[in-house]
Scaffold this motif. Sequence first.
Motif, PDB file in Angstrom:
ATOM      1  N   PRO A  96       0.803  -1.228   0.000  1.00 55.90           N
ATOM      2  CA  PRO A  96       0.000   0.000   0.000  1.00 55.90           C
ATOM      3  C   PRO A  96       0.833   1.274   0.000  1.00 55.90           C
ATOM      4  O   PRO A  96       0.439   2.272  -0.615  1.00 55.90           O
TER       5      PRO A  96
ATOM      6  N   SER B 107      -1.457  -5.482   3.776  1.00 54.68           N
ATOM      7  CA  SER B 107      -1.037  -4.236   4.404  1.00 54.68           C
ATOM      8  C   SER B 107       0.470  -4.164   4.188  1.00 54.68           C
ATOM      9  O   SER B 107       1.069  -5.069   3.604  1.00 54.68           O
ATOM     10  N   ASP B 108       1.096  -3.120   4.671  1.00 57.49           N
ATOM     11  CA  ASP B 108       2.558  -3.052   4.545  1.00 57.49           C
ATOM     12  C   ASP B 108       3.241  -4.138   5.357  1.00 57.49           C
ATOM     13  O   ASP B 108       4.383  -4.501   5.082  1.00 57.49           O
ATOM     14  N   GLN B 109       2.547  -4.683   6.354  1.00 57.60           N
ATOM     15  CA  GLN B 109       3.152  -5.682   7.240  1.00 57.60           C
ATOM     16  C   GLN B 109       2.724  -7.113   6.927  1.00 57.60           C
ATOM     17  O   GLN B 109       3.246  -8.053   7.516  1.00 57.60           O
TER      18      GLN B 109
ATOM     19  N   GLU C 247      -7.187  -3.238   3.891  1.00 56.49           N
ATOM     20  CA  GLU C 247      -6.181  -3.678   4.856  1.00 56.49           C
ATOM     21  C   GLU C 247      -6.670  -4.915   5.606  1.00 56.49           C
ATOM     22  O   GLU C 247      -7.719  -4.890   6.258  1.00 56.49           O
ATOM     23  N   ASP C 248      -5.903  -6.007   5.497  1.00 55.44           N
ATOM     24  CA  ASP C 248      -6.209  -7.281   6.144  1.00 55.44           C
ATOM     25  C   ASP C 248      -7.543  -7.876   5.709  1.00 55.44           C
ATOM     26  O   ASP C 248      -8.127  -8.707   6.405  1.00 55.44           O
TER      27      ASP C 248
ATOM     28  N   PRO D 114      -6.204  -8.201  13.250  1.00 55.41           N
ATOM     29  CA  PRO D 114      -4.832  -7.737  13.517  1.00 55.41           C
ATOM     30  C   PRO D 114      -4.188  -8.414  14.710  1.00 55.41           C
ATOM     31  O   PRO D 114      -2.983  -8.647  14.729  1.00 55.41           O
TER      32      PRO D 114
END
Length: 291
Positions: A165, A216-218, A263-264, A285
């Motif tokens: 993202p 997501s970035d993670q 996201e997720d 999360p």
Amino acid sequence: MLDEQLQPIQRLVLDVPATAKLLAATPDLMTVVLTDTRSVIIMAAGRPIAVDVAAADSATLLPGGRLLITAPRLERLEYQGREYDSKGEHLVFLVDLRWGHILDQAVLDTVDAGVIAVPHPHDGSVVLDAGMGQDGSSIYVARVLGDRVKVELVAEDVVAASFAPSGDRLLLMPHPSFDDEISVLEWPSRRTLARLHADDLAIEDFAFDLYGCFLSDQRVLVKTSEHGLLLCSGELSPLAWISLNPPSQTGDVEVETTLGVAEDVFAADVWDGKSFSATVWRIPPSAPDAA
């Protein structure tokens, strides 16, 4: 237009041929780009604009009123008295969105390919994945400066899956005819930041599939051929296997395709042995091993 739960939130009815294929659209549906195989049609401001590009396989709306189109050069051939169209080299067209004028074009060094566009989320560049079936693939990046387009080879025999993202990384999946390794490249330097090979997971008959995405970035979600979905960190450290089997169902469902939608949150086409269904899943999360 669908929301994160794949529920319709906006509709637009167009009077187009039954053979038309949607290529791109703005979120408000004020601009829609489609192809009827003979040309690309831009539907904007209540009027259609035809662009003289046949057999287009991708179109990407760019900032500054520009449109990037990819299409093969069609060659008319004859065999035993019958004529047919054959795909030659692939072309990239830069088009003025307002008038439909072709401003520039570039050539991809690939023949008989199908191209999928993966736009960068912020910088205006577009990654073009030219797949040639069992013969492999070539990945290019297209960048626009004014009225000019430039393409550059990025990688070969891998599949461009998804940008993070933030736009700082690109996920590559393996081409099934070649290796069995996924990787993450730094963007725009294209330096390899992380790799994960199927052998690292010590599972027999293991193979990564074509589908993968940054949630997501993670978090990265990748599909495998035999073991379902694998959740990884942004650096490709395995976190958990994701099962989409309903608790009350005895047989396993088969995941056909996956797509990150927020996201997720991801969408998956699944087969339960009788029918296909489009489903939406959220990974909490605080619990990366549950879906």
